[in-house]
Design a protein around this motif. Structure first.
Motif, PDB file in Angstrom:
ATOM      1  N   ASP A 109       0.820  -1.214   0.000  1.00  0.00           N
ATOM      2  CA  ASP A 109       0.000   0.000   0.000  1.00  0.00           C
ATOM      3  C   ASP A 109       0.854   1.263   0.000  1.00  0.00           C
ATOM      4  O   ASP A 109       0.491   2.259  -0.615  1.00  0.00           O
ATOM      5  N   TRP A 110       1.966   1.215   0.720  1.00  0.00           N
ATOM      6  CA  TRP A 110       2.813   2.394   0.889  1.00  0.00           C
ATOM      7  C   TRP A 110       4.281   2.004   0.727  1.00  0.00           C
ATOM      8  O   TRP A 110       4.674   0.873   1.024  1.00  0.00           O
ATOM      9  N   ILE A 111       5.073   2.959   0.297  1.00  0.00           N
ATOM     10  CA  ILE A 111       6.527   2.797   0.202  1.00  0.00           C
ATOM     11  C   ILE A 111       7.178   3.999   0.864  1.00  0.00           C
ATOM     12  O   ILE A 111       6.752   5.151   0.644  1.00  0.00           O
ATOM     13  N   VAL A 112       8.194   3.749   1.665  1.00  0.00           N
ATOM     14  CA  VAL A 112       9.020   4.809   2.257  1.00  0.00           C
ATOM     15  C   VAL A 112      10.422   4.654   1.686  1.00  0.00           C
ATOM     16  O   VAL A 112      11.008   3.568   1.757  1.00  0.00           O
ATOM     17  N   ALA A 113      10.948   5.725   1.093  1.00  0.00           N
ATOM     18  CA  ALA A 113      12.267   5.607   0.460  1.00  0.00           C
ATOM     19  C   ALA A 113      12.884   6.988   0.293  1.00  0.00           C
ATOM     20  O   ALA A 113      12.216   8.017   0.427  1.00  0.00           O
ATOM     21  N   ILE A 154      -1.896  15.279  -8.983  1.00  0.00           N
ATOM     22  CA  ILE A 154      -1.796  13.834  -8.800  1.00  0.00           C
ATOM     23  C   ILE A 154      -0.528  13.472  -8.027  1.00  0.00           C
ATOM     24  O   ILE A 154      -0.538  12.602  -7.147  1.00  0.00           O
ATOM     25  N   LEU A 155       0.586  14.130  -8.358  1.00  0.00           N
ATOM     26  CA  LEU A 155       1.844  13.846  -7.663  1.00  0.00           C
ATOM     27  C   LEU A 155       1.720  14.111  -6.166  1.00  0.00           C
ATOM     28  O   LEU A 155       2.239  13.341  -5.349  1.00  0.00           O
ATOM     29  N   ASN A 156       1.031  15.190  -5.804  1.00  0.00           N
ATOM     30  CA  ASN A 156       0.851  15.514  -4.384  1.00  0.00           C
ATOM     31  C   ASN A 156      -0.008  14.476  -3.668  1.00  0.00           C
ATOM     32  O   ASN A 156       0.150  14.276  -2.464  1.00  0.00           O
ATOM     33  N   GLN A 157      -0.911  13.834  -4.391  1.00  0.00           N
ATOM     34  CA  GLN A 157      -1.675  12.731  -3.795  1.00  0.00           C
ATOM     35  C   GLN A 157      -0.799  11.491  -3.643  1.00  0.00           C
ATOM     36  O   GLN A 157      -0.920  10.749  -2.669  1.00  0.00           O
ATOM     37  N   MET A 158       0.089  11.281  -4.607  1.00  0.00           N
ATOM     38  CA  MET A 158       0.966  10.117  -4.556  1.00  0.00           C
ATOM     39  C   MET A 158       2.064  10.278  -3.504  1.00  0.00           C
ATOM     40  O   MET A 158       2.494   9.309  -2.875  1.00  0.00           O
ATOM     41  N   ILE A 159       2.519  11.520  -3.289  1.00  0.00           N
ATOM     42  CA  ILE A 159       3.550  11.795  -2.278  1.00  0.00           C
ATOM     43  C   ILE A 159       2.951  12.748  -1.244  1.00  0.00           C
ATOM     44  O   ILE A 159       3.141  13.963  -1.322  1.00  0.00           O
ATOM     45  N   PRO A 210      -1.899   0.637  15.341  1.00  0.00           N
ATOM     46  CA  PRO A 210      -2.886  -0.121  14.549  1.00  0.00           C
ATOM     47  C   PRO A 210      -2.873   0.246  13.068  1.00  0.00           C
ATOM     48  O   PRO A 210      -2.963  -0.622  12.205  1.00  0.00           O
ATOM     49  N   GLN A 211      -2.755   1.532  12.780  1.00  0.00           N
ATOM     50  CA  GLN A 211      -2.485   2.007  11.430  1.00  0.00           C
ATOM     51  C   GLN A 211      -1.091   2.607  11.441  1.00  0.00           C
ATOM     52  O   GLN A 211      -0.867   3.621  12.117  1.00  0.00           O
ATOM     53  N   PRO A 212      -0.119   2.022  10.764  1.00  0.00           N
ATOM     54  CA  PRO A 212       1.255   2.528  10.840  1.00  0.00           C
ATOM     55  C   PRO A 212       1.318   4.021  10.516  1.00  0.00           C
ATOM     56  O   PRO A 212       0.741   4.469   9.513  1.00  0.00           O
ATOM     57  N   ASP A 213       1.966   4.781  11.367  1.00  0.00           N
ATOM     58  CA  ASP A 213       2.134   6.218  11.143  1.00  0.00           C
ATOM     59  C   ASP A 213       3.446   6.429  10.389  1.00  0.00           C
ATOM     60  O   ASP A 213       4.493   6.708  10.977  1.00  0.00           O
ATOM     61  N   LEU A 214       3.384   6.291   9.070  1.00  0.00           N
ATOM     62  CA  LEU A 214       4.596   6.362   8.268  1.00  0.00           C
ATOM     63  C   LEU A 214       5.097   7.788   8.098  1.00  0.00           C
ATOM     64  O   LEU A 214       6.282   7.995   7.828  1.00  0.00           O
ATOM     65  N   GLU A 215       4.224   8.766   8.269  1.00  0.00           N
ATOM     66  CA  GLU A 215       4.688  10.153   8.285  1.00  0.00           C
ATOM     67  C   GLU A 215       5.602  10.376   9.485  1.00  0.00           C
ATOM     68  O   GLU A 215       6.628  11.058   9.378  1.00  0.00           O
ATOM     69  N   TYR A 261       5.196   7.262  -0.339  1.00  0.00           N
ATOM     70  CA  TYR A 261       4.503   7.071  -1.615  1.00  0.00           C
ATOM     71  C   TYR A 261       3.234   6.240  -1.423  1.00  0.00           C
ATOM     72  O   TYR A 261       3.283   5.137  -0.856  1.00  0.00           O
ATOM     73  N   ASN A 262       2.123   6.762  -1.945  1.00  0.00           N
ATOM     74  CA  ASN A 262       0.846   6.053  -1.961  1.00  0.00           C
ATOM     75  C   ASN A 262       0.750   5.293  -3.279  1.00  0.00           C
ATOM     76  O   ASN A 262       0.515   5.881  -4.334  1.00  0.00           O
ATOM     77  N   THR A 263       0.920   3.992  -3.230  1.00  0.00           N
ATOM     78  CA  THR A 263       1.012   3.211  -4.465  1.00  0.00           C
ATOM     79  C   THR A 263      -0.303   3.173  -5.239  1.00  0.00           C
ATOM     80  O   THR A 263      -0.308   2.921  -6.442  1.00  0.00           O
TER      81      THR A 263
END
Length: 395
Positions: A216-220, A338-343, A242-247, A272-274
């Motif tokens: 679902d998500w990528i951190v890189a 769209i990019l801002n939604q993806m990142i 329970p919901q990973p806080d990736l931010e 990144y929101n895949t």
């Protein structure tokens, strides 16, 4: 319970279960847990290389950090001076110990077979409602295995004033390329909640697009990552919410390096929101098709770059900066939305490695741009990437 990626994986799961049972019958080291955990996390440390010592310092940080009550931290560690092991971190009294699951004879951790086996063992022995993966090693993004120019560039500044960086999966002369990485993760029938790359140059659109159906998500990071890697004592608590806080994970990474001095004050990180990647590819393809003449004549002078190559054309540029130079204002506005939604989250220090990479336009994700002077093998390899097939950069 965790869903499968597609209906086709119903059959795949049955096959997977049969293989799992046969492996378990041949193993006497550990029984599966009876009650599924909320989350099982595999940290895959392919450290049989010059980063080996950092795998041990990161382990110290892991033990100093948060240990989940209803979750599992499983580590595969293949250092340069010991046999590879799979173990789980467990609390014993006031200490955190390494509970050995399996020890292996010497093997090459930069292979899809070993990664696939570790993912398999995680789900066999530590079933969970949710699975996640941290990839820890060297990394060169989408580049094909054996692209030595990046590795050599990463050595040019290595002296007492320039600490080590993580320039994925290098074991001896063997590297795991992007196709092998995708193959290994694809063999795992459960959809990952996230993949975090503690490895250099993995924050590229080519990598994210290739993995879009697997997590679902990528951190890189689009740049390199310093050898010290992520602050593991700080990031496990937000990972096991329970919901990973990736931010929060990104923020802890940024904060750790932003508080350093000199060249160690070097960090880029993005989330990144895949699920948005297909829409982003469609937007980029329409821009490329409408601006083919500009694209064919494009010279990336003054464009934000992310690698430290100086004697050759760069191989990693900023995607947002690139598209802004090609697209019309209306096209770019639609792309940016769209990019801002993806990142949805990104952070950077003012530069990376001091003056080596000034970060004046941080869009959060890199891209390859074909320019004169690059190795023909790199261009041919790029044509085969799923991202290039989707957007038609190289025809």
């Amino acid at each position: 319970m965790k869903r499968f990626r597609h209906n086709i994986f119903g059959l795949k799961a049955l096959i997977f279960a049969a293989i799992s049972a046969s492996i378990l019958l041949g193993s006497c080291c550990k029984e599966p847990l009876d009650i599924p955990a909320e989350r099982s996390l595999l940290i895959y440390m392919a450290a049989d290389n010059d980063l080996s010592e950092f795998s041990f310092t990161n382990m110290v940080k892991l033990k100093d950090g948060f240990l989940p009550k209803n979750g599992n931290i499983i580590v595969y560690q293949d250092p340069s001076d010991a046999l590879p092991r799979l173990f789980r971190l467990v609390k014993q009294g006031s200490e955190v110990k390494e509970e050995l699951i399996e020890e292996y004879p010497e093997e090459n951790s930069a292979t899809s077979e070993v990664l696939a086996r570790c993912l398999l063992r995680m789900s066999q022995l530590f079933p969970a409602e949710d699975y996640a993966l941290i990839m820890w090693s060297h990394g060169t993004g989408w580049l094909p295995a054996g692209t030595q120019v990046i590795h050599k560039a990463s050595q040019t500044l290595l002296d007492v004033d320039y600490p080590m960086v993580k320039t994925f999966g290098k074991d001896g002369l063997r590297e795991m390329d992007l196709d092998e990485l995708v193959s290994a993760i694809s063999s795992f029938p459960y959809h990952l909640s996230f993949i975090l790359f503690d490895a250099c140059l993995m924050g590229g659109i080519e990598v994210a697009y290739a993995l879009k159906d697997l997590a679902d998500w990528i951190v890189a990071a689009p740049t390199e990552i310093m050898g010290t890697g992520f602050p593991y004592d700080k990031i496990m608590q937000p990972i096991f919410l329970p919901q990973p806080d990736l931010e929060a994970v990104c923020n802890e990474f940024y904060r750790f390096y932003n508080e350093q001095t000199g060249v160690s004050k070097s960090a880029t990180i993005a989330l990144y929101n895949t699920q948005v990647l297909s829409a982003l590819a469609a937007s980029v393809r329409s821009i490329f098709e409408a601006n083919r003449d500009k694209l064919n004549d494009f010279v990336p002078t003054g464009l934000q770059y992310y690698d430290r190559l100086t004697s050759r054309p760069h191989l990693f540029y900023d995607l947002d900066h690139f598209v802004s130079q090609i697209a019309s204002p209306l096209e770019y506005a639609a792309f940016s939305e769209i990019l801002n939604q993806m990142i949805p989250y990104k952070l950077n220090t003012p530069s990376f490695y001091g003056s080596a990479i000034p970060l004046f336009h941080f869009g959060g994700i890199s891209t390859y741009i074909p320019v004169t002077g690059q190795q023909s093998g790199i261009r041919e390899a790029y044509k085969k990437t799923e991202w290039n097939k989707a957007v038609g950069l190289l025809e």
